[in-house]
Design a protein around this motif. Structure first.
Motif, PDB file in Angstrom:
ATOM      1  N   GLY A   1       0.644  -1.260   0.116  1.00 28.38           N
ATOM      2  CA  GLY A   1      -0.092  -0.117  -0.037  1.00 28.38           C
ATOM      3  C   GLY A   1       0.858   1.369   0.036  1.00 28.38           C
ATOM      4  O   GLY A   1       2.056   1.414  -0.418  1.00 28.38           O
ATOM      5  N   ASP A   2       0.143   2.270   0.677  1.00 26.81           N
ATOM      6  CA  ASP A   2       0.749   3.892   0.642  1.00 26.81           C
ATOM      7  C   ASP A   2       1.348   3.867   1.900  1.00 26.81           C
ATOM      8  O   ASP A   2       0.434   4.152   3.029  1.00 26.81           O
ATOM      9  CB  ASP A   2      -0.272   4.631   0.194  1.00 26.81           C
ATOM     10  N   PHE A   3       2.535   3.853   2.108  1.00 29.51           N
ATOM     11  CA  PHE A   3       3.505   4.420   3.465  1.00 29.51           C
ATOM     12  C   PHE A   3       3.662   5.849   3.423  1.00 29.51           C
ATOM     13  O   PHE A   3       4.590   6.042   4.121  1.00 29.51           O
ATOM     14  CB  PHE A   3       4.219   3.341   3.568  1.00 29.51           C
ATOM     15  N   SER A   4       3.359   6.709   2.327  1.00 29.04           N
ATOM     16  CA  SER A   4       3.952   7.945   2.095  1.00 29.04           C
ATOM     17  C   SER A   4       3.326   8.914   3.217  1.00 29.04           C
ATOM     18  O   SER A   4       3.695  10.045   3.411  1.00 29.04           O
ATOM     19  CB  SER A   4       3.483   8.842   0.971  1.00 29.04           C
ATOM     20  N   GLY A   5       2.467   8.645   4.052  1.00 21.97           N
ATOM     21  CA  GLY A   5       1.585   9.317   4.910  1.00 21.97           C
ATOM     22  C   GLY A   5       0.617  10.489   4.378  1.00 21.97           C
ATOM     23  O   GLY A   5      -0.033  10.130   3.496  1.00 21.97           O
ATOM     24  N   GLY A   6       0.856  11.724   4.824  1.00 22.89           N
ATOM     25  CA  GLY A   6       0.086  12.646   4.217  1.00 22.89           C
ATOM     26  C   GLY A   6      -1.037  13.157   5.115  1.00 22.89           C
ATOM     27  O   GLY A   6      -1.307  12.527   6.188  1.00 22.89           O
ATOM     28  N   ASP A   7      -2.069  14.092   4.501  1.00 19.56           N
ATOM     29  CA  ASP A   7      -3.190  14.508   5.441  1.00 19.56           C
ATOM     30  C   ASP A   7      -4.232  13.537   6.015  1.00 19.56           C
ATOM     31  O   ASP A   7      -4.336  12.572   5.037  1.00 19.56           O
ATOM     32  CB  ASP A   7      -3.892  15.347   4.556  1.00 19.56           C
ATOM     33  N   GLY A   8      -4.418  13.650   7.203  1.00 22.46           N
ATOM     34  CA  GLY A   8      -5.288  12.454   7.580  1.00 22.46           C
ATOM     35  C   GLY A   8      -4.577  11.304   8.201  1.00 22.46           C
ATOM     36  O   GLY A   8      -5.272  10.523   8.579  1.00 22.46           O
TER      37      GLY A   8
END
Length: 840
Positions: free
Chosen positions: A347-354
Motif C-alpha cells: 500500500g501507501d506508506f507516504s503518510g500525508g493529510d489525515g
C-alpha cells in the motif's frame, strides 16, 4: 534450438489442430506458462498450444535466481515445468528460438530460425527488459544485467575468477545480486542513486535497517551515489562516480530497473503505452491477440510483481474459456527475503493529510513495524525483521476493513489483536478469511491451501507440490504449517518526566545528544531506530534538531540533510508573507565597497526587487525576489565575491562593529578590524539558534555589544568579553565573561564559547536562556578558568569550521573566502571532532 512436442517424436512437425483452436504463446517464462496452467485447469484439450521461448531452457522460477547465484539452490531445483509437463499436456515447446515477427493479417508468427506457426489466438508474454544506464563504458566486457539464468552463469564465472564487483542499483534485484556475489567470495560495492535502499518498497527507517544489516554482512553500500562512467580498456576496470570517487571492479552488474518488453508488439502495430495496452480480459487492440505479465499496461498501470501477474493469468484463462471474469487491477504487496532479511511492504506508506502512523521499534532485535491508518482503515504497511503479520495487514488493507476495535493492539500483530492481548498465532491464522493471501510468490490463498490439505496434501512438501504455497521464497512456510496443524490436528506431527525533543520520542535533547556520541550514530534513521522513535520519519520539530546534533557531533563524516532544514535554510533566503524572498549578502563587519554596492544595485534592477533596506546588522536586504530567481541572484552576487549573510539560518548572522580607533576619537582598539576577523573565523557555522556578535571600540558601546550573544567591548587595557545577551521581545543584557589583553585571546575565547554553545545547548535555544539554565559561573569555569578545556573547545571549533557547509550558490566565492581567513586556521592545528574528545 530445442523442440518438445506432446505425443510426437517428430521434432519440427506442426501440430494438427483438428477441432482444437491454435494458441501460440510468445514467452516461456512465469507469466506465459502460468496462463497456460490456468487454461489447462479449466479446459484441457480445448487449445493446441505452442510455446516459444527465447532461452534454451524449460520454464523456471526467476524469483529464485538469487538462491542459485548464492549457491543455495541448483537450476533443477527452481524448474517450474520440466519437459514431462510439456509432453504430458501435448504442448509444443520451441526453446532458444525467439519470435521475431508477428503477421496479424495472416495470423502467423515467425521465429529467428524461420519457423512459422499459425494461430487462432496469440498470447504475448515477453516480460521486461533490463534498463542499462547509458553512461560511458556501459558496453564494456564485464557489464551485465541480472534477469535470467544466462546472467547468473556469467556472474558465477566472474566470481570464480575472484576480484571485486560493483552492483549499480539498490533495489531488490541489485541487493540479491550483491548478496550472492559476496557469498561467492567477491568484494562487493552497491551503488544506489537514492538516499534510501528499495525506496519504492521501504520507508527511510526500514531502509536504514536494511543498509546496516547488509553492511554487517561485509558489503559496501553507497547511497546517493551517481555513476559517471564505467572505466576500462575493452573490459571493466572500475566505476567512477560523479563526485570523483573511483571503485575498482572487474564486474559491474546493472540492476537499476526494468522496462516492459514491447518491441515485438510495437512492430506488429499493437497499441502501446508504457506497456502493451490490454483491457480487463487481457485482450490487446487486436481481438485475436492477448498479452499478460510485465509487458502489459492495464488501466494505466504496469506491474513488476508476481501477484498481479497471477491475477491477470486467471482472468485471461477465464476469457479463453468464455467465463470473462475480468481483471480489475491489483493492490500490491511485497514480501521478500533480501539476503536472508525479512521485508514486507504494502500500500501507501507516504503518510500525508489525515494519515496516522502506528510504529513499533525493537532495535536490539532489528525489528521495525509501521502501519499507516487513515479513517480507521489501513492504507499502508512496512515490516522489517518480522513479517509474520504481513498477510493479515494486507488482507485488512485490500478489504478496507474498519480496524478501530483492534487499533490499540494492531501493531502487535493479529495474534494479539484478535486474542485480546494474548498471543495465539493459531487463532490468528484461523481467523483469516478464505481469500486471504498466504503465498504472495505464487498467489495462493488460505482457502486454496486448506482445500489442498483436505484433498490429501498432509505434509509441507505435499502442499508445495500441489498448490505451490511456500515453494518459492519460503517466507510463508510458518503460516502453511499452522494451516496444516489446524486442519489435521494431532495428526500433524515508565513514563519519563524530562521534557522530550517532541512527541515522537521519550528522550530529551540532552539524552539524544549524549547517545548520538556514545553509540556512534551517524544518520537520522539510525537515531530514530536505536532510540525507539514512535513515528517512522520524525516530524518538523525533531528532524531539524537531529540534523543539527549529528552535524555538530560528526563534522566531516555526517552529510547535512537539506530536507531536514527549515524552508529558509533550504532556499538560502527569508520567505516573506507574499511568498517572495529577501536576500541578504554578507558584508564583513558591516564594511562594503563600490564593487559590492554595484553588484547589489544590478541585482535589484535585473530582478525588479521592489525594496532594498539597511538592516540592523549593518547590511543591505533585498526584498521581493521570486523563488525561481534565487539561484541566479546568488550567482550574480557570487561573481562580485559576495556570499550569503545567513540571515535565514540557525547560524552566525552578523558581526556588528563601530569604526573604532581608526576613525573615532573615542576609540581604544581597532574594533572594525577585530569584528571582520571574528566574522571570517566563524561564518558558515551552524548553531542551535541564530547567533549575533558585536565589537564596540570603547565603553560607549555604539555597536550594542552588551545585547548580543557574544560581545566585545574594547577598553584601553584590552577587551571585555560579554556573553548571553539578546534584543527582541525579551531584552537581556550580557554577563561579563572575562577580560583579555590581546585580539588573539579575544578570538580564542569567542571560538571556545561558540563551540561550547554548539555542543551543549538544545536545538532552538538561544544563548540567553541557555546561560540562564546552566548559569554563567558554569560558562566561566569551562572557558575562563580552564585553559586546557578552552584550548580543546577552540580546536574542535576549528576542526568543524574546516568542514562547514558553504552556500551551494556561493561556490565561486568560497575559495576566495577560505583564503582570506586561512591565517586564522594557521593559529591552531585543526583539532579532533567531538566524538574523539569524548572517547578520550
Amino acid at each position: 534450438m530445442t523442440f518438445t512436442e506432446g505425443g510426437s517424436t517428430d521434432q519440427g512437425a506442426e501440430i494438427e489442430a483438428g477441432a482444437a483452436q491454435r494458441l501460440v504463446v510468445i514467452g516461456n517464462g512465469m507469466a506465459g506458462c502460468r496462463a497456460v496452467e490456468e487454461l489447462l485447469a479449466r479446459a484441457p484439450g480445448r487449445y493446441a498450444i505452442t510455446i516459444f521461448g527465447a532461452e534454451p531452457r524449460v520454464n523456471y522460477n526467476r524469483i529464485m535466481l538469487s538462491p542459485v547465484l548464492a549457491g543455495e539452490k541448483s537450476f533443477d531445483e527452481i524448474v517450474i515445468n520440466d519437459h514431462a509437463w510439456y509432453r504430458d499436456n501435448a504442448i509444443r515447446l520451441v526453446s532458444g528460438d525467439p519470435v521475431v515477427a508477428i503477421d496479424r493479417d495472416a495470423r502467423i508468427v515467425r521465429s529467428a530460425s524461420g519457423i512459422e506457426v499459425g494461430y487462432d489466438r496469440l498470447l504475448i508474454a515477453t516480460g521486461s527488459d533490463p534498463f542499462i544506464i547509458p553512461v560511458p563504458g556501459s558496453k564494456l566486457d564485464g557489464v551485465i544485467s541480472f534477469r535470467d539464468m544466462a546472467d547468473v552463469d556469467r556472474m558465477l564465472a566472474a566470481a570464480d575468477r575472484g576480484g571485486a564487483a560493483v552492483v549499480i542499483g539498490g533495489g531488490l534485484l541489485g541487493l540479491e545480486a550483491a548478496h550472492g556475489l559476496s557469498l561467492r567470495g567477491m568484494k562487493v560495492t552497491v551503488l544506489h542513486i537514492m538516499p534510501t535502499l528499495m525506496e519504492r518498497q521501504l520507508d527511510e527507517a526500514a531502509g536504514w535497517l536494511l543498509k546496516s544489516a547488509l553492511e554487517a554482512r561485509g558489503q559496501t553500500i553507497l547511497t546517493g551515489a551517481d555513476t559517471a562512467e564505467i572505466v576500462g580498456d575493452g573490459a571493466v576496470e572500475g566505476v567512477r562516480l560523479k563526485d570523483g570517487t573511483f571503485i575498482p571492479a572487474s564486474l559491474v552488474v546493472m540492476a537499476v530497473g526494468i522496462r516492459p518488453s514491447v518491441a515485438l508488439a510495437r512492430a506488429a502495430g499493437l497499441e502501446i503505452g508504457r506497456g502493451i495496452k490490454v483491457d480487463d480480459h487481457m485482450v490487446t487492440s487486436d481481438p485475436h491477440v492477448l498479452a499478460v505479465g510485465e509487458c502489459v499496461e492495464h488501466d494505466g498501470m504496469v506491474y513488476g510483481l508476481v501477484a498481479p501477474l497471477w491475477d491477470m493469468c486467471r482472468a485471461l484463462a477465464d476469457g479463453l474459456v468464455d467465463r470473462h471474469s475480468g481483471y480489475r487491477g491489483s493492490v500490491t504487496s511485497t514480501k521478500l527475503k533480501v539476503s536472508g532479511i525479512d521485508v514486507f511492504s504494502a500500500g501507501d506508506f507516504s503518510g500525508g493529510d489525515g494519515a496516522e502512523d502506528i510504529v513499533l521499534r525493537d532495535a536490539s532485535r532489528g525489528i521495525y513495524k509501521r502501519v499507516v491508518v487513515r479513517d480507521d482503515r489501513i492504507v499502508g504497511a512496512v515490516l522489517y525483521g518480522d513479517t509474520a503479520d504481513g498477510s493479515w495487514y494486507f488482507d485488512l488493507l485490500k478489504k478496507r476493513e474498519d480496524i478501530s476495535a483492534v487499533r490499540d493492539m494492531l501493531i502487535f500483530g493479529q495474534a494479539f489483536a484478535l486474542g485480546g492481548g494474548q498471543a495465539d498465532p493459531k487463532a490468528a491464522v484461523a481467523a483469516l478469511s478464505a481469500d486471504a493471501e498466504i503465498c504472495g510468490c505464487n498467489g495462493v490463498s488460505k482457502g486454496k491451501i486448506v482445500a489442498c490439505i483436505d484433498g490429501g496434501a498432509t505434509t509441507l512438501d505435499a502442499v508445495r507440490a500441489t498448490c505451490k504455497a511456500s515453494a518459492s521464497c519460503g517466507s510463508c512456510t510458518g503460516l502453511v504449517e499452522i494451516l496444516l496443524s489446524l486442519s489435521l490436528g494431532e495428526d500433524y506431527a515508565g513514563e519519563r518526566t524530562v521534557k522530550t525533543v517532541c512527541k515522537c520520542t521519550s528522550f530529551g535533547h540532552d539524552d539524544v545528544r549524549r547517545e548520538i556520541v556514545a553509540q556512534g550514530m551517524k544518520s537520522i534513521p539510525e537515531v530514530m531506530q536505536k532510540l525507539h522513535w514512535s513515528t517512522p520519519d520524525g516530524c518538523s520539530s525533531c528532524r531539524p534538531a537531529l540534523n543539527y546534533y549529528l552535524l555538530c557531533a560528526w563534522p566531516g563524516d555526517y552529510v547535512d540533510d537539506q530536507q531536514s532544514r527549515f524552508v529558509n535554510e533550504r532556499m538560502h533566503a527569508n520567505i516573506q508573507k507574499d511568498g517572495t524572498y529577501s536576500v541578504v549578502p554578507r558584508m564583513w563587519g558591516g564594511l562594503t565597497n563600490p564593487r559590492e554596492l554595484r553588484a547589489i544595485a544590478d541585482v535589484v534592477e535585473k530582478y525588479d526587487a521592489p525594496m532594498v533596506k539597511v538592516t540592523g546588522g549593518q547590511r543591505l536586504d533585498i526584498f521581493g525576489i521570486k523563488k525561481e530567481d534565487l539561484p541566479a541572484v546568488w550567482a550574480d552576487l557570487n561573481a562580485a565575491g559576495m556570499v550569503s549573510g545567513h540571515a535565514y539560518g540557525k547560524s552566525l548572522r552578523t558581526v556588528k562593529t563601530c569604526v573604532g580607533s581608526e576613525w573615532c576619537r573615542f576609540g581604544t582598539q581597532d574594533s572594525t578590524g577585530l569584528g571582520v576577523k571574528i566574522e571570517r573565523m566563524s561564518w558558515g557555522s551552524w548553531m542551535p539558534h541564530k547567533f549575533k556578535i558585536a565589537v564596540s571600540g570603547c565603553p560607549r558601546n555604539c555597536a550594542e555589544a552588551t545585547i548580543k550573544d557574544f560581545g566585545v567591548v574594547c577598553v584601553d587595557s584590552g577587551y571585555e568579553l560579554h556573553v548571553g545577551g539578546n534584543g527582541g521581545i525579551k531584552v537581556r543584557a550580557t554577563d561579563l565573561l572575562c577580560k583579555v589583553a590581546t585580539e588573539r585571546q579575544a578570538m580564542d575565547y569567542c571560538a571556545a564559547f561558540i563551540q561550547l554553545y554548539r555542543e551543549e545547548a538544545r536545538y532552538l535555544e538561544r544563548t540567553a536562556p541557555w546561560i540562564e539554565r546552566v548559569g554563567v559561573d558554569y560558562i566561566r569555569s569551562r572557558i575562563a578558568d580552564d585553559e586546557v578545556g578552552r584550548e580543546a573547545l577552540t580546536s574542535r571549533f576549528l576542526f568543524a569550521q574546516s568542514f562547514s557547509q558553504e552556500d551551494p550558490w556561493a561556490a565561486r566565492a568560497a575559495g576566495a573566502e577560505r583564503e582570506q581567513h586561512a591565517h586564522w586556521g594557521e593559529l591552531r592545528p585543526l583539532g579532533a571532532p567531538l566524538h574523539a574528545i569524548a572517547a578520550e
